[in-house]
Enzyme design. Sequence first.
Site, PDB file in Angstrom:
ATOM      1  CE  LYS A 184      -9.758  -1.371  -3.315  1.00  9.78           C
ATOM      2  NZ  LYS A 184      -8.662  -0.962  -4.215  1.00  9.78           N
ATOM      3  CD  GLU A 259      -1.453  -9.646   8.575  1.00 13.14           C
ATOM      4  OE1 GLU A 259      -0.545  -8.951   9.076  1.00 13.14           O
ATOM      5  OE2 GLU A 259      -1.640 -10.825   8.887  1.00 13.14           O
ATOM      6  CB  CYS A 293       4.333  -4.017   6.259  1.00 15.11           C
ATOM      7  SG  CYS A 293       4.343  -5.725   5.729  1.00 15.11           S
TER       8      CYS A 293
HETATM    9  P1  NAD Z   1      -3.576   1.813   1.742  1.00 14.79           P
HETATM   10  O1  NAD Z   1      -4.105   1.586   3.109  1.00 14.79           O
HETATM   11  O2  NAD Z   1      -3.556   3.196   1.219  1.00 14.79           O
HETATM   12  O3  NAD Z   1      -4.403   0.963   0.680  1.00 14.79           O
HETATM   13  C1  NAD Z   1      -4.551  -0.436   0.809  1.00 14.79           C
HETATM   14  C2  NAD Z   1      -5.762  -0.870   0.008  1.00 14.79           C
HETATM   15  O4  NAD Z   1      -6.930  -0.301   0.611  1.00 14.79           O
HETATM   16  C3  NAD Z   1      -5.781  -0.425  -1.455  1.00 14.79           C
HETATM   17  O5  NAD Z   1      -6.328  -1.461  -2.242  1.00 14.79           O
HETATM   18  C4  NAD Z   1      -6.722   0.772  -1.425  1.00 14.79           C
HETATM   19  O6  NAD Z   1      -7.370   1.004  -2.658  1.00 14.79           O
HETATM   20  C5  NAD Z   1      -7.724   0.338  -0.381  1.00 14.79           C
HETATM   21  N1  NAD Z   1      -8.473   1.423   0.257  1.00 14.79           N
HETATM   22  C6  NAD Z   1      -8.126   2.720   0.389  1.00 14.79           C
HETATM   23  N2  NAD Z   1      -9.090   3.399   1.046  1.00 14.79           N
HETATM   24  C7  NAD Z   1     -10.064   2.506   1.319  1.00 14.79           C
HETATM   25  C8  NAD Z   1     -11.311   2.596   1.998  1.00 14.79           C
HETATM   26  N3  NAD Z   1     -11.757   3.762   2.493  1.00 14.79           N
HETATM   27  N4  NAD Z   1     -12.067   1.475   2.126  1.00 14.79           N
HETATM   28  C9  NAD Z   1     -11.634   0.292   1.631  1.00 14.79           C
HETATM   29  N5  NAD Z   1     -10.444   0.147   0.976  1.00 14.79           N
HETATM   30  C10 NAD Z   1      -9.668   1.239   0.835  1.00 14.79           C
HETATM   31  O7  NAD Z   1      -2.141   1.130   1.729  1.00 14.79           O
HETATM   32  P2  NAD Z   1      -1.072   1.134   0.563  1.00 14.79           P
HETATM   33  O8  NAD Z   1      -0.513   2.521   0.510  1.00 14.79           O
HETATM   34  O9  NAD Z   1      -1.661   0.534  -0.655  1.00 14.79           O
HETATM   35  O10 NAD Z   1       0.007   0.099   1.111  1.00 14.79           O
HETATM   36  C11 NAD Z   1       0.982   0.432   2.033  1.00 14.79           C
HETATM   37  C12 NAD Z   1       0.532   0.076   3.440  1.00 14.79           C
HETATM   38  O11 NAD Z   1       0.255  -1.318   3.518  1.00 14.79           O
HETATM   39  C13 NAD Z   1       1.613   0.334   4.461  1.00 14.79           C
HETATM   40  O12 NAD Z   1       1.048   0.913   5.600  1.00 14.79           O
HETATM   41  C14 NAD Z   1       2.134  -1.067   4.775  1.00 14.79           C
HETATM   42  O13 NAD Z   1       2.744  -1.206   6.031  1.00 14.79           O
HETATM   43  C15 NAD Z   1       0.892  -1.864   4.676  1.00 14.79           C
HETATM   44  N6  NAD Z   1       1.201  -3.285   4.478  1.00 14.79           N
HETATM   45  C16 NAD Z   1       1.049  -4.137   5.544  1.00 14.79           C
HETATM   46  C17 NAD Z   1       1.368  -5.486   5.411  1.00 14.79           C
HETATM   47  C18 NAD Z   1       1.218  -6.429   6.562  1.00 14.79           C
HETATM   48  O14 NAD Z   1       1.342  -7.628   6.348  1.00 14.79           O
HETATM   49  N7  NAD Z   1       0.938  -5.969   7.764  1.00 14.79           N
HETATM   50  C19 NAD Z   1       1.832  -5.967   4.178  1.00 14.79           C
HETATM   51  C20 NAD Z   1       1.976  -5.062   3.115  1.00 14.79           C
HETATM   52  C21 NAD Z   1       1.653  -3.717   3.283  1.00 14.79           C
END
Ligand code: NAD
Length: 504
Positions: A184, A259, A293
Amino acid sequence: MGNRFQVEERFADGAQYIGGRPSHGSSGRSHTVVDPATGKEVLTYALASAADVDAAVAAAEGAFPAWSGATPGERSEALHRLASVLAGQAEDLACAESLQCGKPIRLSREFDVPGTLDNTAFFAGAARHLQGQAAAEYSGDHTSYVRREAIGVVGSIAPWNYPLQMAAWKILPAIAAGNTVVLKPAETTPLTSLMFARAATEAGIPDGVVNIVTGAGRDAGEHLVGHPGVAMTSFTGSTAVGRRVAEIATASVKRLHLELGGKAPFVVFDDADPEAAAHGAVAASLINSGQDCTAATRAYVQRPLYEAFTARVAELMEGVRLGDPFDPSTDLGPLVSHAHRDRVAAFVERARGYATVVTGGSAPGGALAGGAYYRPTLITGAPQDSEAVQAEIFGPVLAVLPFDTDDEGLALANDTPYGLAASAWTRGVYRANRATRELRAGCVWINDHIPIISEMPHGGYKASGFGKDMSSYSFEEYTQVKHVMYDNTAVAAKDWHRTIFGDR
Ligand code: NAD
Protein backbone atom coordinates in the site's frame (compact mmCIF):
# COMPACT_ATOMS: atom_id res chain seq x y z
CA MET A 1 5.06 12.55 -18.20
CA GLY A 2 5.19 16.10 -16.91
CA ASN A 3 1.94 16.52 -18.80
CA ARG A 4 -1.28 15.99 -16.88
CA PHE A 5 -3.10 14.31 -19.77
CA GLN A 6 -0.42 11.70 -20.22
CA VAL A 7 -0.73 10.82 -16.54
CA GLU A 8 -4.48 10.51 -16.79
CA GLU A 9 -4.15 8.31 -19.86
CA ARG A 10 -1.50 6.16 -18.30
CA PHE A 11 -3.50 5.49 -15.16
CA ALA A 12 -6.95 5.47 -16.78
CA ASP A 13 -7.35 1.82 -15.74
CA GLY A 14 -7.15 2.73 -12.06
CA ALA A 15 -4.66 3.00 -9.24
CA GLN A 16 -4.92 -0.60 -8.02
CA TYR A 17 -2.82 -3.43 -9.40
CA ILE A 18 -4.11 -6.84 -8.39
CA GLY A 19 -3.21 -10.23 -9.87
CA GLY A 20 -1.22 -8.68 -12.72
CA ARG A 21 -3.98 -6.29 -13.82
CA PRO A 22 -4.86 -2.65 -13.10
CA SER A 23 -8.25 -1.99 -11.57
CA HIS A 24 -10.31 0.75 -9.99
CA GLY A 25 -10.72 0.92 -6.23
CA SER A 26 -14.18 -0.01 -4.99
CA SER A 27 -14.34 2.10 -1.80
CA GLY A 28 -16.67 4.65 -3.37
CA ARG A 29 -14.20 7.37 -2.37
CA SER A 30 -11.59 9.06 -4.51
CA HIS A 31 -8.29 10.82 -4.00
CA THR A 32 -6.60 13.45 -6.13
CA VAL A 33 -2.86 13.49 -6.70
CA VAL A 34 -1.74 17.12 -6.74
CA ASP A 35 1.45 18.57 -8.22
CA PRO A 36 2.87 20.33 -5.15
CA ALA A 37 4.90 22.71 -7.31
CA THR A 38 1.77 24.27 -8.77
CA GLY A 39 -1.19 23.05 -6.74
CA LYS A 40 -2.69 21.65 -9.97
CA GLU A 41 -4.55 18.37 -10.00
CA VAL A 42 -2.67 15.54 -11.68
CA LEU A 43 -4.91 12.48 -11.30
CA THR A 44 -8.12 11.59 -9.49
CA TYR A 45 -8.51 7.90 -8.76
CA ALA A 46 -10.78 5.59 -6.77
CA LEU A 47 -9.34 4.47 -3.43
CA ALA A 48 -9.05 0.81 -2.46
CA SER A 49 -11.64 -0.77 -0.17
CA ALA A 50 -11.25 -3.66 2.25
CA ALA A 51 -12.63 -5.89 -0.52
CA ASP A 52 -9.82 -4.75 -2.85
CA VAL A 53 -7.29 -5.62 -0.14
CA ASP A 54 -8.95 -9.06 0.20
CA ALA A 55 -8.65 -9.57 -3.56
CA ALA A 56 -4.98 -8.54 -3.55
CA VAL A 57 -4.17 -10.85 -0.63
CA ALA A 58 -6.00 -13.69 -2.39
CA ALA A 59 -3.95 -13.04 -5.56
CA ALA A 60 -0.73 -13.02 -3.53
CA GLU A 61 -1.71 -16.23 -1.70
CA GLY A 62 -2.50 -17.85 -5.04
CA ALA A 63 0.90 -16.89 -6.46
CA PHE A 64 2.88 -17.97 -3.38
CA PRO A 65 3.27 -21.75 -3.92
CA ALA A 66 4.76 -21.45 -7.42
CA TRP A 67 6.87 -18.37 -6.69
CA SER A 68 8.30 -19.71 -3.43
CA GLY A 69 8.87 -23.03 -5.16
CA ALA A 70 10.81 -21.47 -8.06
CA THR A 71 14.56 -21.93 -7.89
CA PRO A 72 16.67 -19.05 -6.63
CA GLY A 73 18.12 -18.90 -10.14
CA GLU A 74 14.67 -18.48 -11.68
CA ARG A 75 13.77 -15.69 -9.27
CA SER A 76 17.14 -14.08 -9.93
CA GLU A 77 16.56 -14.13 -13.68
CA ALA A 78 13.13 -12.55 -13.25
CA LEU A 79 14.66 -9.76 -11.16
CA HIS A 80 17.40 -9.19 -13.74
CA ARG A 81 14.65 -8.79 -16.35
CA LEU A 82 12.84 -6.38 -14.02
CA ALA A 83 16.05 -4.32 -13.70
CA SER A 84 16.23 -4.09 -17.44
CA VAL A 85 12.54 -3.12 -17.88
CA LEU A 86 12.91 -0.43 -15.19
CA ALA A 87 16.10 0.86 -16.82
CA GLY A 88 14.14 1.30 -20.07
CA GLN A 89 11.60 3.44 -18.19
CA ALA A 90 14.13 5.45 -16.19
CA GLU A 91 13.17 8.86 -17.53
CA ASP A 92 9.41 8.23 -17.16
CA LEU A 93 9.96 7.05 -13.60
CA ALA A 94 12.02 10.14 -12.80
CA CYS A 95 9.36 12.45 -14.26
CA ALA A 96 6.49 10.70 -12.45
CA GLU A 97 8.40 10.88 -9.16
CA SER A 98 9.13 14.58 -9.60
CA LEU A 99 5.55 15.29 -10.60
CA GLN A 100 3.87 13.63 -7.63
CA CYS A 101 6.45 14.62 -4.97
CA GLY A 102 7.80 17.94 -6.29
CA LYS A 103 11.34 16.52 -6.23
CA PRO A 104 13.89 18.35 -8.37
CA ILE A 105 14.34 16.31 -11.53
CA ARG A 106 18.09 16.19 -10.81
CA LEU A 107 17.36 14.31 -7.59
CA SER A 108 14.92 11.91 -9.25
CA ARG A 109 17.34 11.24 -12.12
CA GLU A 110 20.52 10.98 -10.09
CA PHE A 111 19.33 9.41 -6.82
CA ASP A 112 15.83 7.90 -6.75
CA VAL A 113 15.88 6.10 -10.10
CA PRO A 114 19.52 4.91 -10.18
CA GLY A 115 19.16 3.81 -6.54
CA THR A 116 16.12 1.73 -7.48
CA LEU A 117 17.87 0.20 -10.49
CA ASP A 118 20.89 -0.69 -8.39
CA ASN A 119 18.69 -2.21 -5.69
CA THR A 120 16.94 -4.34 -8.28
CA ALA A 121 20.25 -5.53 -9.71
CA PHE A 122 21.55 -6.22 -6.18
CA PHE A 123 18.54 -8.36 -5.22
CA ALA A 124 18.69 -10.19 -8.55
CA GLY A 125 22.14 -11.39 -7.43
CA ALA A 126 21.33 -11.75 -3.74
CA ALA A 127 18.35 -14.03 -4.55
CA ARG A 128 20.93 -16.75 -5.15
CA HIS A 129 22.85 -16.18 -1.92
CA LEU A 130 20.64 -17.00 1.03
CA GLN A 131 22.95 -17.67 3.95
CA GLY A 132 22.79 -20.20 6.76
CA GLN A 133 24.91 -22.27 9.11
CA ALA A 134 26.68 -25.25 7.57
CA ALA A 135 25.00 -28.64 7.88
CA ALA A 136 26.86 -30.81 10.39
CA GLU A 137 26.53 -33.50 13.07
CA TYR A 138 26.31 -31.01 15.95
CA SER A 139 24.74 -33.53 18.34
CA GLY A 140 26.91 -36.42 17.18
CA ASP A 141 23.86 -38.56 16.46
CA HIS A 142 22.07 -36.31 13.98
CA THR A 143 22.70 -34.29 10.89
CA SER A 144 21.35 -30.76 11.35
CA TYR A 145 20.81 -28.17 8.69
CA VAL A 146 18.74 -25.08 8.19
CA ARG A 147 16.24 -24.27 5.52
CA ARG A 148 15.69 -20.55 4.94
CA GLU A 149 12.11 -20.33 3.76
CA ALA A 150 9.82 -17.62 2.47
CA ILE A 151 7.22 -16.45 4.97
CA GLY A 152 4.16 -16.05 2.74
CA VAL A 153 2.24 -12.93 1.78
CA VAL A 154 3.97 -9.75 2.95
CA GLY A 155 1.72 -6.74 3.54
CA SER A 156 3.86 -3.63 3.02
CA ILE A 157 3.01 -0.02 3.71
CA ALA A 158 5.12 2.83 2.34
CA PRO A 159 5.39 6.60 2.85
CA TRP A 160 5.33 9.45 0.32
CA ASN A 161 8.84 10.84 0.63
CA TYR A 162 10.66 8.39 -1.69
CA PRO A 163 7.73 6.45 -3.19
CA LEU A 164 9.71 4.58 -5.85
CA GLN A 165 12.63 3.67 -3.63
CA MET A 166 10.33 2.68 -0.77
CA ALA A 167 8.35 0.41 -3.11
CA ALA A 168 11.63 -1.12 -4.28
CA TRP A 169 12.99 -1.54 -0.74
CA LYS A 170 9.78 -3.29 0.32
CA ILE A 171 9.14 -5.45 -2.72
CA LEU A 172 12.62 -6.56 -3.84
CA PRO A 173 13.99 -8.44 -0.80
CA ALA A 174 10.56 -9.95 -0.16
CA ILE A 175 10.14 -11.41 -3.64
CA ALA A 176 13.83 -12.28 -4.03
CA ALA A 177 13.34 -14.58 -1.01
CA GLY A 178 10.20 -16.17 -2.51
CA ASN A 179 7.44 -14.20 -0.78
CA THR A 180 4.60 -12.46 -2.56
CA VAL A 181 3.65 -8.87 -1.73
CA VAL A 182 0.68 -6.56 -1.33
CA LEU A 183 2.02 -3.00 -1.08
CA LYS A 184 0.00 0.00 0.00
CA PRO A 185 1.71 3.20 -1.14
CA ALA A 186 0.82 6.57 0.35
CA GLU A 187 -2.42 7.84 -1.20
CA THR A 188 -0.70 11.07 -2.26
CA THR A 189 2.06 9.38 -4.31
CA PRO A 190 0.96 6.11 -5.93
CA LEU A 191 2.25 6.61 -9.50
CA THR A 192 5.73 5.09 -9.38
CA SER A 193 4.69 2.12 -7.20
CA LEU A 194 2.09 1.30 -9.84
CA MET A 195 4.72 1.65 -12.58
CA PHE A 196 7.03 -0.65 -10.62
CA ALA A 197 4.32 -3.33 -10.37
CA ARG A 198 3.51 -3.05 -14.07
CA ALA A 199 7.21 -3.37 -14.87
CA ALA A 200 7.25 -6.58 -12.80
CA THR A 201 4.52 -8.02 -15.05
CA GLU A 202 6.36 -6.86 -18.18
CA ALA A 203 9.44 -8.61 -16.86
CA GLY A 204 7.52 -11.87 -16.65
CA ILE A 205 7.16 -11.97 -12.87
CA PRO A 206 4.01 -14.07 -12.39
CA ASP A 207 0.67 -12.38 -11.74
CA GLY A 208 -0.07 -11.97 -8.05
CA VAL A 209 3.58 -11.82 -6.92
CA VAL A 210 3.46 -8.00 -6.76
CA ASN A 211 0.13 -6.30 -5.97
CA ILE A 212 -0.60 -2.66 -5.19
CA VAL A 213 -3.59 -1.42 -3.21
CA THR A 214 -3.83 2.35 -3.10
CA GLY A 215 -6.10 3.19 -0.23
CA ALA A 216 -6.35 5.24 2.92
CA GLY A 217 -4.22 4.25 5.90
CA ARG A 218 -7.10 3.99 8.34
CA ASP A 219 -9.13 1.50 6.28
CA ALA A 220 -7.12 -0.22 3.51
CA GLY A 221 -3.88 0.08 5.56
CA GLU A 222 -5.28 -1.30 8.80
CA HIS A 223 -7.20 -4.01 6.96
CA LEU A 224 -3.98 -5.13 5.27
CA VAL A 225 -2.04 -5.21 8.55
CA GLY A 226 -4.71 -7.21 10.36
CA HIS A 227 -5.47 -9.54 7.43
CA PRO A 228 -5.29 -13.23 8.39
CA GLY A 229 -3.86 -14.08 4.95
CA VAL A 230 -0.89 -11.78 5.50
CA ALA A 231 2.04 -13.44 7.25
CA MET A 232 4.24 -10.39 7.73
CA THR A 233 3.84 -6.62 7.95
CA SER A 234 6.60 -4.36 6.71
CA PHE A 235 5.91 -0.71 7.45
CA THR A 236 7.86 2.45 6.65
CA GLY A 237 6.42 5.68 7.94
CA SER A 238 6.07 7.80 11.03
CA THR A 239 6.63 6.47 14.53
CA ALA A 240 3.07 7.44 15.52
CA VAL A 241 1.47 5.34 12.77
CA GLY A 242 4.10 2.63 13.31
CA ARG A 243 2.82 2.20 16.89
CA ARG A 244 -0.72 1.64 15.63
CA VAL A 245 0.52 -0.79 12.97
CA ALA A 246 2.51 -2.66 15.63
CA GLU A 247 -0.59 -3.03 17.82
CA ILE A 248 -2.62 -4.54 15.00
CA ALA A 249 0.17 -6.77 13.70
CA THR A 250 1.01 -8.01 17.17
CA ALA A 251 -2.62 -8.86 17.91
CA SER A 252 -2.62 -11.11 14.86
CA VAL A 253 0.89 -12.51 15.70
CA LYS A 254 2.65 -11.42 12.52
CA ARG A 255 6.30 -10.98 11.70
CA LEU A 256 6.88 -7.22 11.90
CA HIS A 257 9.44 -4.89 10.35
CA LEU A 258 9.23 -1.19 11.23
CA GLU A 259 11.22 1.60 9.58
CA LEU A 260 10.09 4.71 11.41
CA GLY A 261 10.94 8.36 11.92
CA GLY A 262 14.32 9.95 12.54
CA LYS A 263 15.94 13.06 13.96
CA ALA A 264 19.52 12.54 12.87
CA PRO A 265 22.30 14.37 14.71
CA PHE A 266 25.31 15.85 12.90
CA VAL A 267 28.23 16.19 15.32
CA VAL A 268 31.06 18.54 14.34
CA PHE A 269 34.21 18.22 16.47
CA ASP A 270 36.71 21.08 16.64
CA ASP A 271 39.23 19.27 14.40
CA ALA A 272 36.74 18.84 11.54
CA ASP A 273 37.26 20.34 8.10
CA PRO A 274 34.94 23.35 8.56
CA GLU A 275 34.12 23.79 4.88
CA ALA A 276 33.33 20.10 4.43
CA ALA A 277 31.13 20.12 7.52
CA ALA A 278 29.20 23.22 6.43
CA HIS A 279 28.61 21.86 2.91
CA GLY A 280 27.66 18.49 4.37
CA ALA A 281 25.16 20.03 6.78
CA VAL A 282 23.41 22.03 4.07
CA ALA A 283 23.20 19.15 1.60
CA ALA A 284 22.16 16.63 4.26
CA SER A 285 19.50 18.85 5.81
CA LEU A 286 17.98 19.98 2.51
CA ILE A 287 18.00 16.80 0.43
CA ASN A 288 14.47 16.01 -0.75
CA SER A 289 13.43 19.29 0.93
CA GLY A 290 14.41 17.75 4.26
CA GLN A 291 11.73 15.06 3.85
CA ASP A 292 14.23 12.31 4.47
CA CYS A 293 14.16 10.09 7.53
CA THR A 294 17.98 10.27 7.78
CA ALA A 295 18.30 14.01 7.01
CA ALA A 296 20.62 16.02 9.25
CA THR A 297 18.27 17.87 11.56
CA ARG A 298 20.39 18.75 14.62
CA ALA A 299 23.96 19.96 14.17
CA TYR A 300 26.04 19.95 17.37
CA VAL A 301 29.16 22.02 16.82
CA GLN A 302 32.10 22.20 19.20
CA ARG A 303 32.43 25.73 20.53
CA PRO A 304 35.58 26.85 18.62
CA LEU A 305 33.85 26.20 15.25
CA TYR A 306 30.30 27.16 16.23
CA GLU A 307 30.10 30.81 15.08
CA ALA A 308 31.88 30.29 11.76
CA PHE A 309 29.93 27.11 11.03
CA THR A 310 26.59 28.79 11.65
CA ALA A 311 27.47 31.76 9.46
CA ARG A 312 28.72 29.55 6.63
CA VAL A 313 25.66 27.27 6.73
CA ALA A 314 23.38 30.33 6.57
CA GLU A 315 25.35 31.68 3.61
CA LEU A 316 25.21 28.35 1.74
CA MET A 317 21.49 27.93 2.47
CA GLU A 318 20.79 31.38 1.07
CA GLY A 319 22.49 30.37 -2.20
CA VAL A 320 20.22 27.34 -2.74
CA ARG A 321 17.90 27.87 -5.73
CA LEU A 322 14.23 27.05 -5.21
CA GLY A 323 12.30 26.52 -8.41
CA ASP A 324 10.34 24.41 -10.86
CA PRO A 325 11.19 20.75 -10.15
CA PHE A 326 11.44 20.07 -13.89
CA ASP A 327 14.13 22.73 -14.39
CA PRO A 328 17.48 20.90 -14.12
CA SER A 329 19.05 23.96 -12.48
CA THR A 330 16.60 23.79 -9.52
CA ASP A 331 18.25 22.75 -6.25
CA LEU A 332 15.19 22.58 -4.04
CA GLY A 333 11.59 21.81 -4.96
CA PRO A 334 8.44 22.26 -2.90
CA LEU A 335 7.43 20.07 0.03
CA VAL A 336 5.11 17.19 -0.81
CA SER A 337 1.88 19.12 -0.17
CA HIS A 338 0.57 22.45 0.98
CA ALA A 339 -0.70 20.85 4.18
CA HIS A 340 2.75 19.47 4.97
CA ARG A 341 4.39 22.82 4.16
CA ASP A 342 2.01 24.51 6.60
CA ARG A 343 2.89 21.93 9.24
CA VAL A 344 6.61 22.64 8.78
CA ALA A 345 5.97 26.40 8.86
CA ALA A 346 4.04 26.01 12.13
CA PHE A 347 7.06 24.28 13.74
CA VAL A 348 9.24 27.24 12.75
CA GLU A 349 6.69 29.81 13.95
CA ARG A 350 6.55 28.10 17.36
CA ALA A 351 10.37 28.02 17.43
CA ARG A 352 10.47 31.83 17.15
CA GLY A 353 9.16 31.85 20.71
CA TYR A 354 12.26 30.14 22.14
CA ALA A 355 14.98 30.33 19.46
CA THR A 356 16.40 32.47 16.65
CA VAL A 357 15.53 31.87 13.01
CA VAL A 358 18.82 32.87 11.37
CA THR A 359 17.72 32.43 7.78
CA GLY A 360 14.63 31.15 5.96
CA GLY A 361 11.49 30.69 8.01
CA SER A 362 9.11 31.66 5.23
CA ALA A 363 7.55 30.58 1.95
CA PRO A 364 8.79 32.30 -1.19
CA GLY A 365 6.40 34.50 -3.13
CA GLY A 366 6.39 35.52 -6.80
CA ALA A 367 6.33 32.69 -9.32
CA LEU A 368 6.60 30.09 -6.56
CA ALA A 369 3.72 31.39 -4.43
CA GLY A 370 1.26 28.76 -5.73
CA GLY A 371 3.52 25.84 -4.78
CA ALA A 372 4.20 24.19 -1.42
CA TYR A 373 7.65 25.78 -1.16
CA TYR A 374 9.52 26.67 2.02
CA ARG A 375 12.89 28.36 2.28
CA PRO A 376 15.91 26.56 3.75
CA THR A 377 15.76 27.42 7.43
CA LEU A 378 18.45 27.63 10.08
CA ILE A 379 17.57 27.84 13.77
CA THR A 380 19.98 28.59 16.62
CA GLY A 381 19.49 28.94 20.36
CA ALA A 382 16.85 26.18 20.60
CA PRO A 383 17.14 24.34 23.92
CA GLN A 384 17.96 20.63 23.73
CA ASP A 385 14.53 19.71 25.12
CA SER A 386 12.62 21.97 22.71
CA GLU A 387 10.37 20.73 19.94
CA ALA A 388 12.73 21.97 17.21
CA VAL A 389 15.46 19.67 18.57
CA GLN A 390 13.33 16.70 19.62
CA ALA A 391 10.49 16.36 17.09
CA GLU A 392 10.64 15.19 13.48
CA ILE A 393 9.83 18.34 11.45
CA PHE A 394 10.43 16.63 8.06
CA GLY A 395 11.22 19.84 6.21
CA PRO A 396 14.23 21.96 5.16
CA VAL A 397 14.98 23.00 8.72
CA LEU A 398 18.28 22.61 10.59
CA ALA A 399 18.85 23.46 14.26
CA VAL A 400 22.45 24.20 15.29
CA LEU A 401 23.60 23.93 18.91
CA PRO A 402 27.06 24.37 20.47
CA PHE A 403 28.84 21.91 22.78
CA ASP A 404 32.09 21.99 24.76
CA THR A 405 33.43 18.50 25.56
CA ASP A 406 33.32 15.38 23.39
CA ASP A 407 31.30 13.63 26.11
CA GLU A 408 28.70 16.39 25.97
CA GLY A 409 28.48 16.39 22.15
CA LEU A 410 27.88 12.64 21.98
CA ALA A 411 25.41 12.69 24.87
CA LEU A 412 23.35 15.46 23.24
CA ALA A 413 23.42 13.61 19.92
CA ASN A 414 21.95 10.52 21.59
CA ASP A 415 19.35 12.50 23.52
CA THR A 416 16.18 12.02 21.41
CA PRO A 417 13.80 9.05 21.17
CA TYR A 418 15.01 8.35 17.62
CA GLY A 419 18.03 6.37 16.40
CA LEU A 420 17.96 6.00 12.64
CA ALA A 421 21.14 7.75 11.50
CA ALA A 422 23.91 10.05 12.75
CA SER A 423 27.18 11.53 11.57
CA ALA A 424 30.41 12.73 13.14
CA TRP A 425 32.86 15.15 11.56
CA THR A 426 36.49 14.96 12.68
CA ARG A 427 39.97 14.36 11.32
CA GLY A 428 40.92 12.35 14.42
CA VAL A 429 40.80 8.60 14.12
CA TYR A 430 40.19 8.01 17.84
CA ARG A 431 37.36 10.52 17.95
CA ALA A 432 35.83 9.00 14.84
CA ASN A 433 36.09 5.50 16.23
CA ARG A 434 34.55 6.55 19.54
CA ALA A 435 31.66 8.26 17.74
CA THR A 436 30.88 5.15 15.67
CA ARG A 437 30.74 3.11 18.89
CA GLU A 438 28.72 5.51 21.00
CA LEU A 439 26.21 7.06 18.60
CA ARG A 440 23.01 5.06 19.06
CA ALA A 441 21.79 4.82 15.48
CA GLY A 442 21.43 2.20 12.76
CA CYS A 443 23.83 4.08 10.49
CA VAL A 444 26.78 6.29 11.44
CA TRP A 445 28.72 8.26 8.84
CA ILE A 446 32.16 9.76 9.36
CA ASN A 447 32.74 13.00 7.43
CA ASP A 448 29.62 12.51 5.34
CA HIS A 449 25.87 12.23 5.89
CA ILE A 450 23.15 10.69 3.63
CA PRO A 451 24.79 8.19 1.21
CA ILE A 452 23.29 4.72 1.23
CA ILE A 453 24.25 1.66 -0.76
CA SER A 454 22.42 -1.51 -1.76
CA GLU A 455 24.97 -3.85 -0.14
CA MET A 456 24.63 -2.28 3.31
CA PRO A 457 21.68 -2.43 5.74
CA HIS A 458 19.39 0.49 6.51
CA GLY A 459 17.28 0.49 9.66
CA GLY A 460 16.73 2.07 13.01
CA TYR A 461 17.56 1.81 16.68
CA LYS A 462 15.20 2.99 19.45
CA ALA A 463 11.93 4.64 18.30
CA SER A 464 13.17 4.56 14.70
CA GLY A 465 12.05 0.93 14.54
CA PHE A 466 13.64 -2.45 13.98
CA GLY A 467 14.62 -4.65 11.08
CA LYS A 468 16.71 -3.84 8.04
CA ASP A 469 15.99 -2.74 4.49
CA MET A 470 18.45 -3.35 1.63
CA SER A 471 21.48 -5.68 1.75
CA SER A 472 21.47 -9.36 2.56
CA TYR A 473 20.50 -8.44 6.16
CA SER A 474 16.98 -7.78 4.86
CA PHE A 475 16.62 -11.53 4.29
CA GLU A 476 16.58 -11.87 8.09
CA GLU A 477 13.22 -10.06 7.95
CA TYR A 478 11.79 -11.72 4.85
CA THR A 479 12.69 -15.35 5.53
CA GLN A 480 12.14 -17.78 8.36
CA VAL A 481 14.71 -20.32 9.39
CA LYS A 482 13.77 -23.93 9.90
CA HIS A 483 16.05 -26.36 11.71
CA VAL A 484 15.92 -29.84 10.17
CA MET A 485 17.39 -32.77 12.16
CA TYR A 486 18.01 -36.27 10.77
CA ASP A 487 18.69 -39.15 13.13
CA ASN A 488 21.86 -40.99 12.09
CA THR A 489 21.79 -43.90 14.57
CA ALA A 490 18.88 -45.87 13.09
CA VAL A 491 18.29 -47.47 16.51
CA ALA A 492 14.95 -47.69 18.32
CA ALA A 493 16.33 -46.88 21.76
CA LYS A 494 18.17 -43.60 21.38
CA ASP A 495 20.57 -42.43 24.08
CA TRP A 496 18.36 -39.52 25.12
CA HIS A 497 15.35 -41.89 25.65
CA ARG A 498 16.99 -42.76 28.99
CA THR A 499 15.25 -39.60 30.31
CA ILE A 500 11.97 -41.52 29.92
CA PHE A 501 12.87 -45.19 30.01
CA GLY A 502 15.90 -45.20 32.32
CA ASP A 503 18.01 -48.32 31.62
CA ARG A 504 15.07 -50.37 30.37
P1 NAD B 1 2.81 8.13 7.73
O1 NAD B 1 3.17 7.32 8.92
O2 NAD B 1 1.81 9.20 7.89
O3 NAD B 1 2.25 7.19 6.57
C1 NAD B 1 3.00 6.09 6.08
C2 NAD B 1 2.05 5.12 5.41
O4 NAD B 1 1.19 4.57 6.41
C3 NAD B 1 1.14 5.72 4.33
O5 NAD B 1 1.01 4.79 3.28
C4 NAD B 1 -0.18 5.88 5.07
O6 NAD B 1 -1.30 5.85 4.22
C5 NAD B 1 -0.17 4.67 5.97
N1 NAD B 1 -1.02 4.76 7.16
C6 NAD B 1 -1.46 5.87 7.79
N2 NAD B 1 -2.23 5.53 8.85
C7 NAD B 1 -2.28 4.18 8.87
C8 NAD B 1 -2.90 3.23 9.73
N3 NAD B 1 -3.65 3.62 10.77
N4 NAD B 1 -2.73 1.91 9.48
C9 NAD B 1 -1.97 1.50 8.43
N5 NAD B 1 -1.35 2.36 7.58
C10 NAD B 1 -1.49 3.68 7.80
O7 NAD B 1 4.19 8.65 7.14
P2 NAD B 1 4.42 9.64 5.93
O8 NAD B 1 3.99 11.00 6.40
O9 NAD B 1 3.81 9.07 4.70
O10 NAD B 1 6.00 9.57 5.74
C11 NAD B 1 6.89 10.28 6.52
C12 NAD B 1 7.40 9.43 7.67
O11 NAD B 1 8.04 8.26 7.16
C13 NAD B 1 8.45 10.15 8.48
O12 NAD B 1 8.23 9.92 9.84
C14 NAD B 1 9.75 9.48 8.02
O13 NAD B 1 10.81 9.55 8.95
C15 NAD B 1 9.30 8.09 7.81
N6 NAD B 1 10.23 7.37 6.94
C16 NAD B 1 11.08 6.45 7.51
C17 NAD B 1 12.01 5.78 6.73
C18 NAD B 1 12.95 4.78 7.34
O14 NAD B 1 13.62 4.09 6.59
N7 NAD B 1 13.02 4.66 8.65
C19 NAD B 1 12.07 6.02 5.35
C20 NAD B 1 11.18 6.97 4.80
C21 NAD B 1 10.27 7.63 5.62
